[in-house]
Write an enzyme that holds these catalytic residues in place. Structure first.
Site, PDB file in Angstrom:
ATOM      1  N   GLY A 212      -2.842   8.304   3.512  1.00 40.40           N
ATOM      2  CA  GLY A 212      -1.615   7.673   4.004  1.00 40.40           C
ATOM      3  C   GLY A 212      -1.135   6.578   3.077  1.00 40.40           C
ATOM      4  O   GLY A 212      -1.616   6.460   1.944  1.00 40.40           O
ATOM      5  N   ASN A 213      -0.190   5.791   3.538  1.00 38.32           N
ATOM      6  CA  ASN A 213       0.291   4.661   2.732  1.00 38.32           C
ATOM      7  C   ASN A 213       0.643   3.483   3.642  1.00 38.32           C
ATOM      8  O   ASN A 213       0.541   3.584   4.860  1.00 38.32           O
ATOM      9  CB  ASN A 213       1.488   5.102   1.868  1.00 38.32           C
ATOM     10  CG  ASN A 213       2.640   5.612   2.710  1.00 38.32           C
ATOM     11  OD1 ASN A 213       3.199   4.880   3.511  1.00 38.32           O
ATOM     12  ND2 ASN A 213       2.975   6.893   2.559  1.00 38.32           N
ATOM     13  N   HIS A 214       1.067   2.381   3.037  1.00 35.80           N
ATOM     14  CA  HIS A 214       1.245   1.135   3.790  1.00 35.80           C
ATOM     15  C   HIS A 214       2.602   0.997   4.474  1.00 35.80           C
ATOM     16  O   HIS A 214       2.894  -0.051   5.034  1.00 35.80           O
ATOM     17  CB  HIS A 214       1.080  -0.066   2.845  1.00 35.80           C
ATOM     18  CG  HIS A 214      -0.317  -0.271   2.360  1.00 35.80           C
ATOM     19  ND1 HIS A 214      -1.363  -0.520   3.217  1.00 35.80           N
ATOM     20  CD2 HIS A 214      -0.857  -0.256   1.115  1.00 35.80           C
ATOM     21  CE1 HIS A 214      -2.477  -0.661   2.526  1.00 35.80           C
ATOM     22  NE2 HIS A 214      -2.190  -0.494   1.242  1.00 35.80           N
TER      23      HIS A 214
END
Ligand code: CTP
Length: 414
Positions: A212-214
């Site tokens: 995933g990412n932020h």
């Protein structure tokens, strides 16, 4: 001496069950250091006592023009206000405001106010949809007031539908926007269909883990919120979000992976007048998604083989070129850039703009605490006309309104 940032805010409270939520709206503005005066209706005091409003605002509370007559409060309060928020705005209150009644302190103050007025409606669905209310809302918007669309969800009884008060945090965000820029929410997108992607995608590795990412989704949700307040019909295809708070009056379509996002955007693109790709899309996904939790094993970590996800933004631009979606559809992209040894943030942004072929590109510096998860954002707005507009560091809501200002003239209206 009062600081120039300290503003005078009126919070009008109508007589509905959601009146208790006005307390959080008042708190939002007092916590920011503003001078807040509360004007409830008599009916509102059936739900929340005057003592609560007085304690929260630090000012006496009255419902009638006949208190503090020597101070001419019914004229002065409205005249001196920088912002007027009405939450909850009941059907009766909207009606009285639309017809210019002045039969209590709240409606009298609405007539004398020359500042932005933000109504946050709350009522039963039938009342919100009744032609009388529809006409009253139209009239108020035509005169320059901002009427938020209500949220959809649980109402007073067992029923649910459109008519819930938007969340206090959301009312606060739009209020802050109007304090920053009083003209930020014109009713200029009435009937415009806007499709927005927001948040981060999650690429499953197994039933437990993902890549995933932020992304928090806050910028995409801010765009949705501002667009809905400006009259647009908004749908948000939302990946993972954190602390962004669903915007009221907006259709939210949850997805997880980039492929799901791609499918949903492609399916809905034909109906859209505007497409905004604010999501942080994973460029790669695992080739194999394990059916069961991957075990540590004795040999250490196994390599994860990845394959490339579709470039959704570039794909939508190509679909427009092939006539699969409307030729007039305005397509807006974002570029999250850190800059590196090959160039700065803006240089990378320019190259991405040329590569993607969209009509507007918002270039954001990201990394080291910038953009992801924050309340503020900055960058540049690049257009096909060749303009490069610097976007100074500001709230995501104000940045959203600047992006909408830039795309509004690109719309082909019938
Ligand atoms: N985007 C997309 N599909 C992808 C990747 C990105 O539609 N597979 C969109 C994003 O929503 C954004 C724009 O393309 O509007 C740019 O995304 P960004 O992550 O900045 O760039 P990438 O295209 O991933 O390029 P790079 O990784 O080389 O920076």
């Amino acid at each position: 001496m009062t600081s120039p940032a300290r503003k005078r805010i009126l919070v009008g409270v109508g007589g509905g069950i959601a009146a208790y939520k006005a307390c959080a709206v008042i708190r939002h503005f007092t916590e920011a250091g503003h001078d807040v005066h509360v004007i409830p209706t008599d009916a509102a005091l059936n739900f929340v006592g005057a003592a609560t409003f007085e304690a929260l605002s630090g000012h006496p509370v009255s419902t009638t023009v006949f208190d503090r007559v020597d101070e001419v409060a019914h004229v002065r309060l409205g005249q001196e206000a920088d912002l007027f928020v009405v939450a909850p705005a009941t059907a009766d209150l909207l009606s009285r405001a639309a017809t210019g009644r002045a039969d209590d302190l709240l409606t009298a103050s609405l007539l004398t106010a020359r500042c932005p007025v933000l109504f946050a409606p709350a009522m039963h669905t039938e009342m919100w949809e009744h032609p009388a209310t529809v006409d009253n809302v139209t009239m108020l918007r035509r005169r320059g007031s901002i009427v938020m669309p209500p949220a959809t969800g649980r109402l007073t009884g067992r029923d649910s539908g459109a008519g819930r008060l938007p969340e206090p945090a959301e009312i606060g965000m739009l209020g802050d926007l109007l304090l920053d820029e009083p003209e930020a929410l014109p009713f200029d997108l009435d009937g415009v269909h806007i499709l927005i992607s927001a948040g981060g995608t999650r690429e499953a590795l197994d039933p437990v883990r993902y890549l995933g990412n932020h992304s928090s989704g806050k910028q995409g949700f801010a765009l949705a919120r501002a667009a809905a307040a400006r009259g647009a019909d908004v749908a948000v295809v939302a990946g993972s979000t954190s602390g962004a708070g669903d915007p009221a009056g907006v259709e939210i379509v949850p997805i997880a992976s980039a492929v799901e996002l791609s499918d949903e955007m492609t399916k809905r693109a034909r109906e859209a007048d505007v497409i905004i790709m604010a999501a942080a899309v994973a460029d790669f996904r695992p080739v194999v998604v394990a059916d069961a939790k991957i075990k540590k094993g004795a040999t250490g970590p196994a390599p994860i083989e990845l394959e490339t996800n579709p470039d959704i933004l570039a794909g939508l631009v190509q679909a427009r070129g092939r006539g699969e979606i409307g030729a007039d559809t305005v397509i807006v992209g974002f570029a999250a850039e850190t800059g590196d040894e090959n160039g700065g943030v803006l240089e990378h942004g320019r190259a991405k703009f040329a590569r993607k072929g969209c009509d507007l590109l918002v270039v954001n510096p990201v990394g080291s605490g910038k953009a992801f998860g924050t309340e503020d954002n900055t960058g540049w707005l690049l257009s096909t006309a060749g303009t490069e507009t610097a976007l100074p560091l500001t709230s995501k809501t104000l940045l959203a309104s600047r992006i909408l200002d830039a795309l509004s003239p690109l719309l082909h209206r019938d």
